[in-house]
Motif scaffolding. Structure first.
Motif, PDB file in Angstrom:
ATOM      1  N   ALA A 200       2.150  57.842  65.545  1.00 55.96           N
ATOM      2  CA  ALA A 200       3.601  57.731  65.710  1.00 55.96           C
ATOM      3  C   ALA A 200       4.027  56.698  66.734  1.00 55.96           C
ATOM      4  N   GLY A 201       3.122  55.825  67.143  1.00 50.23           N
ATOM      5  CA  GLY A 201       3.485  54.690  67.975  1.00 50.23           C
ATOM      6  C   GLY A 201       4.130  55.078  69.290  1.00 50.23           C
ATOM      7  N   LEU A 202       5.334  54.582  69.532  1.00 47.08           N
ATOM      8  CA  LEU A 202       6.045  54.853  70.775  1.00 47.08           C
ATOM      9  C   LEU A 202       6.274  56.340  71.006  1.00 47.08           C
ATOM     10  N   PHE A 203       6.296  57.115  69.938  1.00 46.45           N
ATOM     11  CA  PHE A 203       6.584  58.542  70.036  1.00 46.45           C
ATOM     12  C   PHE A 203       5.330  59.398  69.862  1.00 46.45           C
ATOM     13  N   SER A 204       4.166  58.764  69.897  1.00 41.43           N
ATOM     14  CA  SER A 204       2.928  59.516  69.679  1.00 41.43           C
ATOM     15  C   SER A 204       2.623  60.469  70.822  1.00 41.43           C
ATOM     16  N   ASP A 205       3.138  60.183  72.007  1.00 40.40           N
ATOM     17  CA  ASP A 205       2.952  61.134  73.106  1.00 40.40           C
ATOM     18  C   ASP A 205       3.700  62.431  72.824  1.00 40.40           C
ATOM     19  N   GLU A 206       4.912  62.318  72.283  1.00 40.09           N
ATOM     20  CA  GLU A 206       5.707  63.507  71.982  1.00 40.09           C
ATOM     21  C   GLU A 206       5.037  64.355  70.900  1.00 40.09           C
ATOM     22  N   ILE A 207       4.427  63.691  69.918  1.00 35.65           N
ATOM     23  CA  ILE A 207       3.717  64.422  68.858  1.00 35.65           C
ATOM     24  C   ILE A 207       2.489  65.119  69.431  1.00 35.65           C
ATOM     25  N   ASN A 208       1.703  64.402  70.217  1.00 39.05           N
ATOM     26  CA  ASN A 208       0.527  65.005  70.857  1.00 39.05           C
ATOM     27  C   ASN A 208       0.919  66.198  71.716  1.00 39.05           C
ATOM     28  N   ASN A 209       1.988  66.051  72.473  1.00 39.34           N
ATOM     29  CA  ASN A 209       2.368  67.078  73.436  1.00 39.34           C
ATOM     30  C   ASN A 209       2.928  68.335  72.773  1.00 39.34           C
TER      31      ASN A 209
END
Length: 478
Positions: A200-209
């Protein structure tokens, strides 16, 4: 229920989707935007790095040089533009020569072939427009240039024709674990899947979290660029980098694969993951720094400026694989430069992880070949006549700057995962990317989109959402 669900249709997500389509897997790709390649993939330097910059022990170091070697075959199979133009890293002070030699050493450890250090005169023989201040250069003949969104579209189309399902305007709002499966809570309902790939690119941290206690932080890093008209596209033939010093990393000057000249980027850390503004200060900065590399920057030939956001991870490396507390959830996060160059190798790495987990059979019907849209601008007159004889719409010019015909635009709309917006047509055909920046052709493209999609002209958007180009009543529907 799907076997695999990929979140994100940037170059990483689409490269993984294509690799997984080699197997009998029920694979889905979800994307919150209306089209492919709408994030970091859309706006970057379009460089296929040779692989000398990253530290050898990192994933960046291991995957860049490997990914670089895969582009020739990929571009041949998928029919997207790629060119090995080579690259220079410039040194402006004899005191910094150790830095140049260190880059060469790292590149050799990473497996980059044929690296050479040239003196300033040798470099200027190859690139006559280099600044007289250049005292030496690291030459990497395997460096290349590519069109990142054309490459991504090609990967996705091939994945789609090989059985992968794509769902657009589908945003993941939450993820739940239920036994041996994940449930993706989206704005369009739940999606059940055995395995999740977070691209998810720029938002991959939010998905992981959403699933792991090992929290990741992605900091958007903005880079601004100037794009120049094709009349100065041959000012340099290679990609020109500057040796990083205590004063900064420098900016690049490069031809694009479509014949323009590109200068940039700077690097500005942000908190807003949607900030794509350009600034006078930023543009002045990249132009002044680029002037160190080449003798004269032709500012009168600038046709547009733009910015892109890099998914900078505070861990300073790619994060690929499962968190310890989230089985069958595979991250592909922190994929900033050289992410584009590494994408084919990243996709193979993730494919192998999935195959080891799910043990699928191979897809005997997998077809690696995808043919792109015929490019009228690249044809000779005889080829053009033959094409027009088959479809008269190829004889109707829409975008004069880039020589794009109505036939190409209709093809872009009707093909797998076809364009539904003005920007979607632009990414697939270059209509609107010339010196007038769609000043003449946008109205005609709106008409074609309206006709081919069966929607009112007032419903045609630039990039989806509320980016409508026209408001009011469409007289044809009154």
């Amino acid at each position: 229920m799907f076997d695999v669900t990929i979140i994100g249709t940037g170059v990483i997500g689409c490269a993984v989707a294509r690799e997984l389509s080699r197997y009998k897997l029920n694979t889905c790709v979800v994307e919150k935007n209306v089209d492919l390649a709408n994030g970091t993939t859309k706006a970057n330097s379009a460089i296929v790095h040779a692989g000398f910059d990253a530290k050898p022990e990192t994933l960046k170091g291991k995957l860049n040089a490997k990914g670089n070697t895969m582009f020739d075959k990929l571009s041949e199979e998928l029919d997207f533009p790629f060119k090995r133009n080579g690259s220079f890293v410039l040194c402006f002070d004899e005191k910094d020569m150790d830095g140049l030699r260190e880059l060469k050493k790292k590149g050799e450890e990473n497996g980059v072939p044929d690296l050479q250090i040239l003196d300033g005169n040798e470099a200027r023989k190859m690139e006559p427009n280099l600044s007289d201040e250049v005292v030496a250069a690291l030459y990497a003949p395997t460096g290349g240039i590519v069109c990142p969104y054309e490459m991504t579209i090609a990967l996705a189309e091939n994945a789609s024709t090989n059985g992968v399902e794509f769902r657009f305007e589908t945003e993941v709002k939450g993820i739940e674990k239920s036994g041996e499966k994940y449930i993706l809570k989206t704005n369009k309902g739940d999606i059940e899947t055995k395995l999740v790939i977070n691209a998810a690119g720029l938002f991959s941290d939010e998905i992981n979290n959403m699933v792991s206690e090992r929290k990741i932080h992605i900091a958007p890093r903005k880079g601004e660029y100037c794009l120049f008209d094709k009349v100065v596209g041959d000012m340099v033939s290679k990609t020109i980098f500057q040796l990083p010093t205590k004063l900064g990393k420098g900016v690049l000057v490069t031809p694009t694969v479509d014949g323009n000249l590109l200068v940039g980027p700077n690097a500005v850390d942000l908190e807003d993951k949607t900030d794509l503004t350009t600034t006078r200060e930023g543009i002045d900065d990249i132009v002044s720094r680029a002037a160190l590399s080449v003798k004269q920057i032709p500012m009168r030939q600038v046709i547009t400026s733009f910015s892109g956001l890099r998914a900078h991870c505070t861990e300073n490396d790619f994060i690929i694989g499962e968190p310890k507390d989230a089985k069958n959830f595979i991250n592909a996060t922190g994929i900033e430069s050289p992410g584009l160059s590494s994408a084919p190798a990243v996709a193979e790495m993730i494919r192998d992880m999935v195959v080891a987990k799910l043990n699928p059979d191979k897809n005997a019907d997998f077809n690696p070949i995808r043919k792109g849209i015929p490019k009228f601008r690249e044809m000779n007159n005889e080829e053009r006549k033959q094409l027009i004889a088959k479809d008269a719409r190829y004889g109707k010019m829409v975008c004069r700057c880039e020589t794009v015909t109505e036939g190409e635009i209709v093809n872009a709309i009707k093909r797998p995962l076809g364009a539904t917006t003005l920007d979607g047509v632009k990414k697939r055909t270059r209509a609107g990317m010339g010196r007038c920046q769609s000043g003449f052709c946008s109205t005609k493209i709106v008409e074609i989109l309206s006709r081919e999609l069966g929607i009112a002209r007032t419903d045609v958007t630039k990039f989806g959402g509320e980016s409508n180009l026209l408001v009011g009543k469409d007289k044809e529907s009154i």
